[in-house]
Design an enzyme around this catalytic site. Sequence first.
Site, short mmCIF file in Angstrom:
data_model
loop_
_atom_site.label_atom_id
_atom_site.label_comp_id
_atom_site.label_asym_id
_atom_site.label_seq_id
_atom_site.Cartn_x
_atom_site.Cartn_y
_atom_site.Cartn_z
CG HIS A 115 -0.49 0.32 2.51
ND1 HIS A 115 -0.40 1.62 2.98
CD2 HIS A 115 -0.08 -0.47 3.53
CE1 HIS A 115 0.03 1.61 4.23
NE2 HIS A 115 0.25 0.35 4.60
CG ASP A 127 2.14 1.68 8.06
OD1 ASP A 127 1.89 1.07 7.01
OD2 ASP A 127 1.32 1.82 8.99
CD GLU A 161 -3.12 -1.01 4.93
OE1 GLU A 161 -2.91 -2.05 5.58
OE2 GLU A 161 -2.92 0.13 5.40
CD GLU A 162 -2.24 2.99 7.16
OE1 GLU A 162 -2.97 2.45 8.01
OE2 GLU A 162 -1.01 2.83 7.14
CG ASP A 190 1.62 -2.99 5.36
OD1 ASP A 190 2.29 -1.98 5.65
OD2 ASP A 190 0.40 -3.07 5.53
CG HIS A 279 -0.83 4.14 12.11
ND1 HIS A 279 -2.08 3.57 12.20
CD2 HIS A 279 -0.25 3.57 11.01
CE1 HIS A 279 -2.25 2.71 11.20
NE2 HIS A 279 -1.14 2.69 10.48
#
Length: 472
Positions: A115, A127, A161-162, A190, A279
Amino acid sequence: MRTPRAIAPVLAAALAASVLTATAPTATAASPDIPVANVQAHLAQLQSIATANGGNRGTGKPGYLASVNYVKGKLEAAGFTTTTQSFSTSSGTSYNLLAELPGGDPNSVVMMGAHLDSVANGAGINDNGSGSAGVLEAALAYAASGQTPRNKVRVGFWGAEELGLLGSKHYMSSLSTTEKDKIELYLNYDMIGSPNPGYFVYDDNPVGNTARDELTAWYTSKGIPWEYIDVQGRSDHAAFRSHGIATSGIFSGAETVKTSAQAQKWGGTAGTAFDRCYHSSCDSSSNINVTALDRGADLIGHMLWLYAAKDLGGTTPPPTGGNLLQNAGFESGATVWTGTSGPITSNSGRPARSGSWKAWLGGNGSAGTETINQSVAVPSSATAATLSFWLRTDTAESGSTAYDTMRAQVVDGSTVTTLATYSNVGANATYAQKSFDLSAWKGRTVTIRFTMTEDASLQTSFVLDDTALATS
């Protein structure tokens, strides 16, 4: 990687479960060295894109579309055919980017993907810039290698994706049952560069155990401890798995805390998350472990080379007549080739026959030995196999004594066969093609080796370019 609703106890248990054995890898698989500097260069571009676009590359934000356009441009320049697929989300329009190489059986598709979007409050460099950059560089290296794939090679970069795996789900829903059935395998990457890394292999799809075992066998062959993990549908492979497609992937860890046992075998810091910036706004260029990134990219390349050529029961026979050597003109630097560091170069002191790169062995004017090597499987079904290369030699030596030499060799287990020996005697500063019959090695995996030995006085330069191992 998508945030879970809760960190389930089974995930923590899976993270702690160590595995000691693995199925042996396919014998003919090549394992190219994907240059980590190239992967880092892609990450630097993604960071620059985020910095210029509000600090993130999230769905519906200009930084995400700029990321898509960057990857698209690189793939198209390398010869991929790309398709951009748009879809709507609660955060605005998002995009999937699909890319295919020419050739390969269209009824036997192997896919890898990552992603490309970040969360809204950070650049998303681990990420999932890390997985995206690894997939991108492996794809570019494969395109540059001149390989003719047996299977259709398709790459996916997923949007949103998130927000709940929306991009990969949209892609799968857009395919007919017939087109879904053509996909033999999907491998997901990922987060491969976590700053406090572990080395995890997806083990949440019984259909994907063969690929899973190839992944673990690669780690084992490199002496890298690994663990299985059930990522519980937290990434894009889940969209493929739900349709019965074989899936697996690798992961270097997110918000879960590294245990003492894991720190003992992998290094790093126990009691700290694998990615403390997961994140968060600090998931930037400094949030990468280069060793983990390098290993992850090499493993992505290994799986691409392996499954592009693997017999998966498709309708197209193995290619013949193409070049079995990878990166045969050296334009991807030392990718795939092993041996002495330095001879494969774009240094303008000696011209390449084509492109900018070549293998420049010797020319030092000092005693030493240099080699370059590549392993290759010669098909047993071939009726002929011919090794060829172009050679240019110049020297400061004189007379009829061979002070400096270069040998073209075939290494089959412990047996070394010298096909030809070249020296400073009769040096020719014009490229000439050399060819040799390798039919005796049909059905064998051998190493093609070029070995140069130079004495301590005057220089001789042996410059190789445009190598080939062609079959018919």
